[in-house]
Design a protein around this motif. Sequence first.
Motif, PDB file in Angstrom:
ATOM      1  N   ASN A  20       0.828  -1.209   0.000  1.00 35.94           N
ATOM      2  CA  ASN A  20       0.000   0.000   0.000  1.00 35.94           C
ATOM      3  C   ASN A  20       0.863   1.261   0.000  1.00 35.94           C
ATOM      4  OD1 ASN A  20      -2.276  -1.595   0.035  1.00 35.94           O
ATOM      5  ND2 ASN A  20      -2.579  -1.413   2.232  1.00 35.94           N
ATOM      6  N   SER A  21       1.942   1.232   0.770  1.00 37.23           N
ATOM      7  CA  SER A  21       2.849   2.370   0.839  1.00 37.23           C
ATOM      8  C   SER A  21       3.491   2.633  -0.519  1.00 37.23           C
ATOM      9  CB  SER A  21       3.921   2.089   1.899  1.00 37.23           C
ATOM     10  OG  SER A  21       4.830   3.134   1.983  1.00 37.23           O
ATOM     11  N   LYS A  22       3.883   1.579  -1.193  1.00 37.04           N
ATOM     12  CA  LYS A  22       4.469   1.719  -2.533  1.00 37.04           C
ATOM     13  C   LYS A  22       3.491   2.442  -3.460  1.00 37.04           C
ATOM     14  CE  LYS A  22       5.294  -1.121  -6.520  1.00 37.04           C
ATOM     15  NZ  LYS A  22       5.291  -2.468  -7.050  1.00 37.04           N
ATOM     16  N   LEU A  23       2.232   2.037  -3.428  1.00 36.69           N
ATOM     17  CA  LEU A  23       1.221   2.666  -4.283  1.00 36.69           C
ATOM     18  C   LEU A  23       1.001   4.131  -3.910  1.00 36.69           C
ATOM     19  CD1 LEU A  23      -1.380  -0.255  -4.454  1.00 36.69           C
ATOM     20  CD2 LEU A  23       0.193   0.491  -6.261  1.00 36.69           C
ATOM     21  N   GLU A  24       0.991   4.433  -2.619  1.00 38.96           N
ATOM     22  CA  GLU A  24       0.789   5.821  -2.183  1.00 38.96           C
ATOM     23  C   GLU A  24       1.961   6.710  -2.590  1.00 38.96           C
ATOM     24  OE1 GLU A  24      -1.946   7.326  -0.957  1.00 38.96           O
ATOM     25  OE2 GLU A  24      -2.934   5.379  -1.218  1.00 38.96           O
ATOM     26  N   TYR A  25       3.173   6.187  -2.496  1.00 39.80           N
ATOM     27  CA  TYR A  25       4.331   6.978  -2.926  1.00 39.80           C
ATOM     28  C   TYR A  25       4.290   7.223  -4.437  1.00 39.80           C
ATOM     29  CZ  TYR A  25       6.844   7.484   1.456  1.00 39.80           C
ATOM     30  OH  TYR A  25       7.229   7.863   2.721  1.00 39.80           O
ATOM     31  N   LEU A  26       3.817   6.244  -5.190  1.00 40.16           N
ATOM     32  CA  LEU A  26       3.668   6.458  -6.629  1.00 40.16           C
ATOM     33  C   LEU A  26       2.633   7.543  -6.916  1.00 40.16           C
ATOM     34  CD1 LEU A  26       3.835   2.824  -8.065  1.00 40.16           C
ATOM     35  CD2 LEU A  26       5.488   4.673  -8.422  1.00 40.16           C
ATOM     36  N   LYS A  27       1.525   7.529  -6.167  1.00 43.33           N
ATOM     37  CA  LYS A  27       0.508   8.568  -6.328  1.00 43.33           C
ATOM     38  C   LYS A  27       1.082   9.936  -5.971  1.00 43.33           C
ATOM     39  CE  LYS A  27      -3.319   5.947  -4.647  1.00 43.33           C
ATOM     40  NZ  LYS A  27      -4.454   5.973  -3.727  1.00 43.33           N
ATOM     41  N   ALA A  28       1.854   9.989  -4.888  1.00 46.98           N
ATOM     42  CA  ALA A  28       2.457  11.258  -4.475  1.00 46.98           C
ATOM     43  C   ALA A  28       3.388  11.784  -5.571  1.00 46.98           C
ATOM     44  CB  ALA A  28       3.211  11.081  -3.160  1.00 46.98           C
ATOM     45  N   SER A  29       4.132  10.888  -6.183  1.00 47.66           N
ATOM     46  CA  SER A  29       5.029  11.284  -7.264  1.00 47.66           C
ATOM     47  C   SER A  29       4.239  11.845  -8.446  1.00 47.66           C
ATOM     48  CB  SER A  29       5.857  10.082  -7.711  1.00 47.66           C
ATOM     49  OG  SER A  29       6.613  10.406  -8.847  1.00 47.66           O
ATOM     50  N   ASP A  30       3.145  11.199  -8.772  1.00 48.09           N
ATOM     51  CA  ASP A  30       2.323  11.655  -9.893  1.00 48.09           C
ATOM     52  C   ASP A  30       1.728  13.038  -9.652  1.00 48.09           C
ATOM     53  OD1 ASP A  30       2.790   9.390 -11.355  1.00 48.09           O
ATOM     54  OD2 ASP A  30       0.912   8.398 -10.812  1.00 48.09           O
ATOM     55  N   HIS A  37      10.980  16.362  -5.755  1.00 46.47           N
ATOM     56  CA  HIS A  37       9.951  15.637  -5.012  1.00 46.47           C
ATOM     57  C   HIS A  37       9.549  14.363  -5.748  1.00 46.47           C
ATOM     58  CE1 HIS A  37       8.823  19.699  -3.060  1.00 46.47           C
ATOM     59  NE2 HIS A  37       9.726  19.076  -2.353  1.00 46.47           N
ATOM     60  N   LYS A  38       9.411  14.458  -7.053  1.00 51.39           N
ATOM     61  CA  LYS A  38       9.077  13.271  -7.843  1.00 51.39           C
ATOM     62  C   LYS A  38      10.133  12.174  -7.647  1.00 51.39           C
ATOM     63  CE  LYS A  38       6.286  14.748 -11.738  1.00 51.39           C
ATOM     64  NZ  LYS A  38       5.259  13.800 -11.425  1.00 51.39           N
ATOM     65  N   ARG A  39      11.391  12.572  -7.723  1.00 50.85           N
ATOM     66  CA  ARG A  39      12.478  11.599  -7.534  1.00 50.85           C
ATOM     67  C   ARG A  39      12.419  10.972  -6.147  1.00 50.85           C
ATOM     68  NH1 ARG A  39      16.894  15.435 -10.084  1.00 50.85           N
ATOM     69  NH2 ARG A  39      16.591  14.906 -12.268  1.00 50.85           N
ATOM     70  N   PHE A  40      12.218  11.803  -5.131  1.00 49.86           N
ATOM     71  CA  PHE A  40      12.139  11.305  -3.766  1.00 49.86           C
ATOM     72  C   PHE A  40      11.008  10.293  -3.624  1.00 49.86           C
ATOM     73  CE2 PHE A  40      10.144  11.584   0.431  1.00 49.86           C
ATOM     74  CZ  PHE A  40      11.181  11.143   1.226  1.00 49.86           C
ATOM     75  N   PHE A  41       9.823  10.631  -4.101  1.00 50.95           N
ATOM     76  CA  PHE A  41       8.677   9.740  -3.966  1.00 50.95           C
ATOM     77  C   PHE A  41       8.856   8.465  -4.790  1.00 50.95           C
ATOM     78  CE2 PHE A  41       6.295  13.786  -2.900  1.00 50.95           C
ATOM     79  CZ  PHE A  41       6.269  13.526  -1.542  1.00 50.95           C
ATOM     80  N   ASN A  42       9.421   8.580  -5.980  1.00 49.95           N
ATOM     81  CA  ASN A  42       9.694   7.383  -6.789  1.00 49.95           C
ATOM     82  C   ASN A  42      10.721   6.483  -6.105  1.00 49.95           C
ATOM     83  OD1 ASN A  42       7.939   7.591  -9.001  1.00 49.95           O
ATOM     84  ND2 ASN A  42       9.282   9.048 -10.016  1.00 49.95           N
ATOM     85  N   VAL A  91      -2.199  12.669  -0.484  1.00 50.27           N
ATOM     86  CA  VAL A  91      -1.373  11.476  -0.705  1.00 50.27           C
ATOM     87  C   VAL A  91      -0.109  11.503   0.134  1.00 50.27           C
ATOM     88  CG1 VAL A  91      -2.237  10.838  -2.978  1.00 50.27           C
ATOM     89  CG2 VAL A  91      -0.381  12.481  -2.807  1.00 50.27           C
ATOM     90  N   PHE A  92       0.442  12.689   0.344  1.00 46.09           N
ATOM     91  CA  PHE A  92       1.638  12.772   1.179  1.00 46.09           C
ATOM     92  C   PHE A  92       1.320  12.349   2.609  1.00 46.09           C
ATOM     93  CE2 PHE A  92       4.350  14.959   4.161  1.00 46.09           C
ATOM     94  CZ  PHE A  92       5.577  14.465   3.761  1.00 46.09           C
ATOM     95  N   GLU A  93       0.219  12.815   3.144  1.00 46.64           N
ATOM     96  CA  GLU A  93      -0.175  12.421   4.502  1.00 46.64           C
ATOM     97  C   GLU A  93      -0.443  10.923   4.578  1.00 46.64           C
ATOM     98  OE1 GLU A  93      -3.378  15.203   4.847  1.00 46.64           O
ATOM     99  OE2 GLU A  93      -2.217  16.519   6.173  1.00 46.64           O
TER     100      GLU A  93
END
Length: 146
Positions: A20-30, A37-42, A91-93
């Motif tokens: 779930n965390s992986k998916l949320e970080y991908l959403k945050a990147s998008d 920030h995109k790089r960090f979240f990816n 998404v960040f939260e």
Amino acid sequence: MSSNTLFIATLEQILTYLKNSKLEYLKASDRHNDLNHKRFFNLQSTLRNRYFQDIIVVLRSKKVEIDDLVINRLNFEQRLASSLGKPKLNVFENCFKLDKKLLELYEKALDLDDSFEIVKTHKFKIEDIIVQNNQFYENKAFTLNS
């Protein structure tokens, strides 16, 4: 219930939260336009995937049949449908909340069995990310309020 069984159940919970965390970080990147920030979240998404694979290795060392785990039967349609509604948190939260829960689960797993160095390493890395996320969130809030 034996401590070994509880340890395995906790690792299974960790797998769910990592996915779930992986998916949320991908959403945050998008949703972020800033390249850093995109790089960090990816990167965080990639790390969650790597942690997931590491936990699978730990479970295999405990002679757990991976095909029997509930994690392999996740209903992604349900996950997608639940994400279509208006989110209560951004998404960040969500990422931050999932990481805090992951930290709790890692601590629980280590209380049950502290013989796996990779589990300890994951815990320390998640702690570091929580600190980084907290700083990022505070800076973002400061920027928005300025």
